[in-house]
Design a protein around this motif. Structure first.
Motif, PDB file in Angstrom:
ATOM      1  N   PRO A  65       0.846  -1.216   0.000  1.00  0.00           N
ATOM      2  CA  PRO A  65       0.000   0.000   0.000  1.00  0.00           C
ATOM      3  C   PRO A  65       0.872   1.254   0.000  1.00  0.00           C
ATOM      4  O   PRO A  65       1.159   1.846   1.043  1.00  0.00           O
ATOM      5  CB  PRO A  65      -0.822  -0.139   1.283  1.00  0.00           C
ATOM      6  N   ALA A  66       1.274   1.673  -1.196  1.00  0.00           N
ATOM      7  CA  ALA A  66       2.347   2.656  -1.340  1.00  0.00           C
ATOM      8  C   ALA A  66       1.887   4.107  -1.247  1.00  0.00           C
ATOM      9  O   ALA A  66       2.719   5.010  -1.212  1.00  0.00           O
ATOM     10  CB  ALA A  66       3.047   2.435  -2.690  1.00  0.00           C
ATOM     11  N   ARG A  67       0.581   4.346  -1.243  1.00  0.00           N
ATOM     12  CA  ARG A  67       0.099   5.735  -1.223  1.00  0.00           C
ATOM     13  C   ARG A  67      -0.285   6.142   0.194  1.00  0.00           C
ATOM     14  O   ARG A  67      -1.153   5.537   0.830  1.00  0.00           O
ATOM     15  CB  ARG A  67      -1.079   5.890  -2.178  1.00  0.00           C
ATOM     16  N   LEU A  68       0.393   7.168   0.709  1.00  0.00           N
ATOM     17  CA  LEU A  68       0.120   7.702   2.045  1.00  0.00           C
ATOM     18  C   LEU A  68      -0.340   9.145   1.936  1.00  0.00           C
ATOM     19  O   LEU A  68       0.021   9.854   0.992  1.00  0.00           O
ATOM     20  CB  LEU A  68       1.384   7.673   2.913  1.00  0.00           C
ATOM     21  N   PHE A  69      -1.104   9.583   2.924  1.00  0.00           N
ATOM     22  CA  PHE A  69      -1.491  10.990   2.993  1.00  0.00           C
ATOM     23  C   PHE A  69      -1.059  11.532   4.348  1.00  0.00           C
ATOM     24  O   PHE A  69      -1.380  10.959   5.395  1.00  0.00           O
ATOM     25  CB  PHE A  69      -3.003  11.157   2.803  1.00  0.00           C
ATOM     26  N   GLY A  70      -0.289  12.620   4.314  1.00  0.00           N
ATOM     27  CA  GLY A  70       0.202  13.208   5.548  1.00  0.00           C
ATOM     28  C   GLY A  70      -0.088  14.698   5.588  1.00  0.00           C
ATOM     29  O   GLY A  70      -0.649  15.272   4.652  1.00  0.00           O
ATOM     30  N   ASN A  71       0.299  15.311   6.674  1.00  0.00           N
ATOM     31  CA  ASN A  71       0.133  16.754   6.843  1.00  0.00           C
ATOM     32  C   ASN A  71       1.481  17.400   7.130  1.00  0.00           C
ATOM     33  O   ASN A  71       2.284  16.879   7.910  1.00  0.00           O
ATOM     34  CB  ASN A  71      -0.838  17.052   7.986  1.00  0.00           C
ATOM     35  N   LYS A  72       1.700  18.520   6.473  1.00  0.00           N
ATOM     36  CA  LYS A  72       2.954  19.241   6.653  1.00  0.00           C
ATOM     37  C   LYS A  72       2.949  19.954   7.997  1.00  0.00           C
ATOM     38  O   LYS A  72       1.919  20.483   8.431  1.00  0.00           O
ATOM     39  CB  LYS A  72       3.103  20.252   5.505  1.00  0.00           C
ATOM     40  N   LEU A 148       3.158   1.268   8.190  1.00  0.00           N
ATOM     41  CA  LEU A 148       3.000   1.668   6.789  1.00  0.00           C
ATOM     42  C   LEU A 148       1.811   0.950   6.153  1.00  0.00           C
ATOM     43  O   LEU A 148       1.040   1.551   5.400  1.00  0.00           O
ATOM     44  CB  LEU A 148       4.276   1.364   5.991  1.00  0.00           C
ATOM     45  N   GLN A 149       1.680  -0.356   6.463  1.00  0.00           N
ATOM     46  CA  GLN A 149       0.553  -1.137   5.924  1.00  0.00           C
ATOM     47  C   GLN A 149      -0.781  -0.556   6.386  1.00  0.00           C
ATOM     48  O   GLN A 149      -1.739  -0.469   5.626  1.00  0.00           O
ATOM     49  CB  GLN A 149       0.652  -2.597   6.387  1.00  0.00           C
ATOM     50  N   LEU A 151      -1.423   2.569   7.443  1.00  0.00           N
ATOM     51  CA  LEU A 151      -1.686   3.934   6.995  1.00  0.00           C
ATOM     52  C   LEU A 151      -1.783   4.060   5.472  1.00  0.00           C
ATOM     53  O   LEU A 151      -2.414   4.972   4.960  1.00  0.00           O
ATOM     54  CB  LEU A 151      -0.577   4.877   7.506  1.00  0.00           C
ATOM     55  N   GLY A 152      -1.160   3.134   4.754  1.00  0.00           N
ATOM     56  CA  GLY A 152      -1.124   3.237   3.305  1.00  0.00           C
ATOM     57  C   GLY A 152      -2.395   2.723   2.652  1.00  0.00           C
ATOM     58  O   GLY A 152      -3.201   2.031   3.266  1.00  0.00           O
ATOM     59  N   GLU A 153      -2.585   3.086   1.389  1.00  0.00           N
ATOM     60  CA  GLU A 153      -3.718   2.560   0.636  1.00  0.00           C
ATOM     61  C   GLU A 153      -3.228   2.002  -0.701  1.00  0.00           C
ATOM     62  O   GLU A 153      -2.140   2.330  -1.174  1.00  0.00           O
ATOM     63  CB  GLU A 153      -4.803   3.615   0.423  1.00  0.00           C
ATOM     64  N   THR A 154      -4.054   1.144  -1.293  1.00  0.00           N
ATOM     65  CA  THR A 154      -3.707   0.504  -2.561  1.00  0.00           C
ATOM     66  C   THR A 154      -3.476   1.561  -3.630  1.00  0.00           C
ATOM     67  O   THR A 154      -4.340   2.416  -3.858  1.00  0.00           O
ATOM     68  CB  THR A 154      -4.842  -0.435  -3.008  1.00  0.00           C
ATOM     69  N   PRO A 155      -2.331   1.518  -4.305  1.00  0.00           N
ATOM     70  CA  PRO A 155      -2.020   2.560  -5.295  1.00  0.00           C
ATOM     71  C   PRO A 155      -2.604   2.267  -6.664  1.00  0.00           C
ATOM     72  O   PRO A 155      -1.913   1.832  -7.582  1.00  0.00           O
ATOM     73  CB  PRO A 155      -0.482   2.530  -5.328  1.00  0.00           C
ATOM     74  N   LEU A 156      -3.907   2.490  -6.814  1.00  0.00           N
ATOM     75  CA  LEU A 156      -4.535   2.275  -8.117  1.00  0.00           C
ATOM     76  C   LEU A 156      -3.922   3.218  -9.151  1.00  0.00           C
ATOM     77  O   LEU A 156      -3.488   4.323  -8.814  1.00  0.00           O
ATOM     78  CB  LEU A 156      -6.045   2.528  -8.032  1.00  0.00           C
ATOM     79  N   PRO A 157      -3.886   2.799 -10.421  1.00  0.00           N
ATOM     80  CA  PRO A 157      -3.336   3.672 -11.467  1.00  0.00           C
ATOM     81  C   PRO A 157      -4.071   5.009 -11.524  1.00  0.00           C
ATOM     82  O   PRO A 157      -5.274   5.093 -11.233  1.00  0.00           O
ATOM     83  CB  PRO A 157      -3.571   2.864 -12.749  1.00  0.00           C
ATOM     84  N   LYS A 158      -3.348   6.048 -11.951  1.00  0.00           N
ATOM     85  CA  LYS A 158      -3.882   7.405 -11.963  1.00  0.00           C
ATOM     86  C   LYS A 158      -5.099   7.560 -12.879  1.00  0.00           C
ATOM     87  O   LYS A 158      -5.936   8.440 -12.661  1.00  0.00           O
ATOM     88  CB  LYS A 158      -2.797   8.391 -12.412  1.00  0.00           C
ATOM     89  N   TYR A 159      -5.218   6.703 -13.914  1.00  0.00           N
ATOM     90  CA  TYR A 159      -6.347   6.870 -14.827  1.00  0.00           C
ATOM     91  C   TYR A 159      -7.674   6.536 -14.160  1.00  0.00           C
ATOM     92  O   TYR A 159      -8.738   6.974 -14.609  1.00  0.00           O
ATOM     93  CB  TYR A 159      -6.148   6.012 -16.093  1.00  0.00           C
ATOM     94  N   ILE A 160      -7.633   5.771 -13.065  1.00  0.00           N
ATOM     95  CA  ILE A 160      -8.857   5.445 -12.321  1.00  0.00           C
ATOM     96  C   ILE A 160      -9.172   6.633 -11.418  1.00  0.00           C
ATOM     97  O   ILE A 160      -8.439   6.920 -10.469  1.00  0.00           O
ATOM     98  CB  ILE A 160      -8.689   4.146 -11.515  1.00  0.00           C
ATOM     99  N   LYS A 161     -10.235   7.335 -11.736  1.00  0.00           N
ATOM    100  CA  LYS A 161     -10.545   8.602 -11.060  1.00  0.00           C
ATOM    101  C   LYS A 161     -11.328   8.419  -9.765  1.00  0.00           C
ATOM    102  O   LYS A 161     -11.391   9.306  -8.943  1.00  0.00           O
ATOM    103  CB  LYS A 161     -11.336   9.527 -12.003  1.00  0.00           C
ATOM    104  N   ARG A 162     -11.946   7.256  -9.593  1.00  0.00           N
ATOM    105  CA  ARG A 162     -12.766   7.037  -8.394  1.00  0.00           C
ATOM    106  C   ARG A 162     -11.895   6.841  -7.157  1.00  0.00           C
ATOM    107  O   ARG A 162     -10.680   6.636  -7.244  1.00  0.00           O
ATOM    108  CB  ARG A 162     -13.662   5.814  -8.602  1.00  0.00           C
ATOM    109  N   GLU A 163     -12.543   6.880  -6.002  1.00  0.00           N
ATOM    110  CA  GLU A 163     -11.856   6.615  -4.740  1.00  0.00           C
ATOM    111  C   GLU A 163     -11.515   5.124  -4.625  1.00  0.00           C
ATOM    112  O   GLU A 163     -12.218   4.275  -5.169  1.00  0.00           O
ATOM    113  CB  GLU A 163     -12.750   7.006  -3.551  1.00  0.00           C
TER     114      GLU A 163
END
Length: 349
Positions: A65-72, A148-149, A151-163
């Motif tokens: 699950p390579a995509r994480l969202f954090g806050n600066k 990491l597992q 907090l991370g989410e499945t990194p769907l390809p960018k062309y998939i616009k849905r959540e």
């Protein structure tokens, strides 16, 4: 060949946003190179084309699950962090992409999770969007990876616009995935169900597993008309003795050897001996396959339908023959096959 030779018009509605309801019930286009014929089947019909002692080469890489969202820190700005590769296990160093990149500078800290127990510091710039992060975590390495597992989410390809949806965690992973390290799935393998694998096994088909950790570089656009000037990113590769033995024996006995996906094909073509047999390897490959190209190991291939001008389309064109592949893609658009990661499949024999 030139980049422009791989252009075709692909309607947006043919890009698959969701996978087929059942893995092995996606559509399957079968290309026979010798007869120059095209058949329309279901993926589970694949079994009709393989006999006892034929071999399927599977890429057993596992998507993490390579995509994480954090806050600066201070501003609290929401930052997307895409984990590309681990650089140093002990120091928790990672090569990442950040978005928006303009807000992230060396020395900045990013906080992850509601409890903010995971913190990362930016220690270097690598590219315009690339950064090196050091994760500041006091627990064990195993606890860090679990974090990491979580907090991370499945990194769907960018062309998939849905959540990203809960089912994606399971569906954007092959059922034989074992070796964690990919940031994108080897998508040709997504069509295999446990039932279909069992049927193939009962029929006597052999399986050889290789590992090629798919990186984002696989999907980088080609920006030069002269294909010989395009440089592929390196991807980590491992082929061990059991797979080498199975594949070389099948080659010696002139069996059907099928690479399941462009990643499996790239893996085996990256470790061919001067006599045309497969070698063991543990390392990296940046091999770029485009027409004309003489393949050494596989005489069959399973692949998805790829986007225009992609390196993936170039490889399958090299395998099937450019004119035949062009005809097949025209047929696929006409028959409304689904393209890309969650799309339909093609068998080339």
């Amino acid at each position: 060949m030139k980049l422009s030779h791989f252009h075709f018009d692909l309607p947006d509605e043919l890009l698959a946003e969701y996978p087929a309801e059942n893995r092995d019930e996606s559509r399957l286009m079968v290309l026979n190179r010798k007869e120059q014929t095209i058949e329309h089947k279901m993926f589970k019909d694949l079994i009709e084309y393989f006999d006892e002692k034929d071999v399927m080469i599977l890429n057993n890489t596992k998507v993490f699950p390579a995509r994480l969202f954090g806050n600066k820190e201070k501003t609290g700005a929401r930052i997307e962090v895409f984990l590309l590769r681990e650089l140093n296990k002990e120091q928790r160093l990672w090569d990442v992409l950040v978005d928006p990149a303009r807000k992230i500078r060396i020395g900045n800290k990013l906080y992850f999770g509601d409890d903010e127990t995971l913190v990362a510091e930016v220690i270097d710039n690598t590219t315009s969007r690339g950064r090196t992060l050091r994760f500041l975590y006091d627990g064990s390495y195993e606890e860090f990876r679990k974090k990491l597992q979580l907090l991370g989410e499945t990194p769907l390809p960018k062309y998939i616009k849905r959540e990203v949806e809960p089912e994606d965690e399971e569906r954007y992973q092959t059922i034989y995935a074992k070796e964690e390290g990919a940031v994108a799935a080897p998508t040709a393998g997504l069509h295999f169900s446990k039932h279909l694998l069992k049927r193939l096994e009962i029929k006597g088909v052999d399986f050889a597993e290789v590992t090629l950790h798919v990186g984002l570089g696989t999907f980088n656009p080609v920006e030069v008309e002269d294909l010989s000037k395009h440089k592929m990113d390196s991807e980590e590769l491992k082929i061990e003795a059991p797979a080498v033995e199975i594949i070389n024996n099948a080659k010696k006995e002139k069996r059907r050897i099928c690479a399941v996906g462009t990643t499996a094909m790239r893996a085996i073509e990256s470790s061919v001996s001067s006599s045309g047999t497969l070698n063991e390897i543990e390392g990296w490959t940046n091999k770029f396959i485009f027409p004309p190209y003489d393949f050494s190991i596989a005489n069959a291939m399973i692949t998805n339908f790829h986007t225009p001008k992609s390196t993936l389309m170039m490889m399958v064109s090299a395998f099937a023959g450019h004119d035949f592949m062009k005809k097949a893609y025209e047929e696929a658009v006409k028959e409304k096959y689904k393209f890309y990661s969650y799309g339909d499949a093609m068998l080339i024999i």
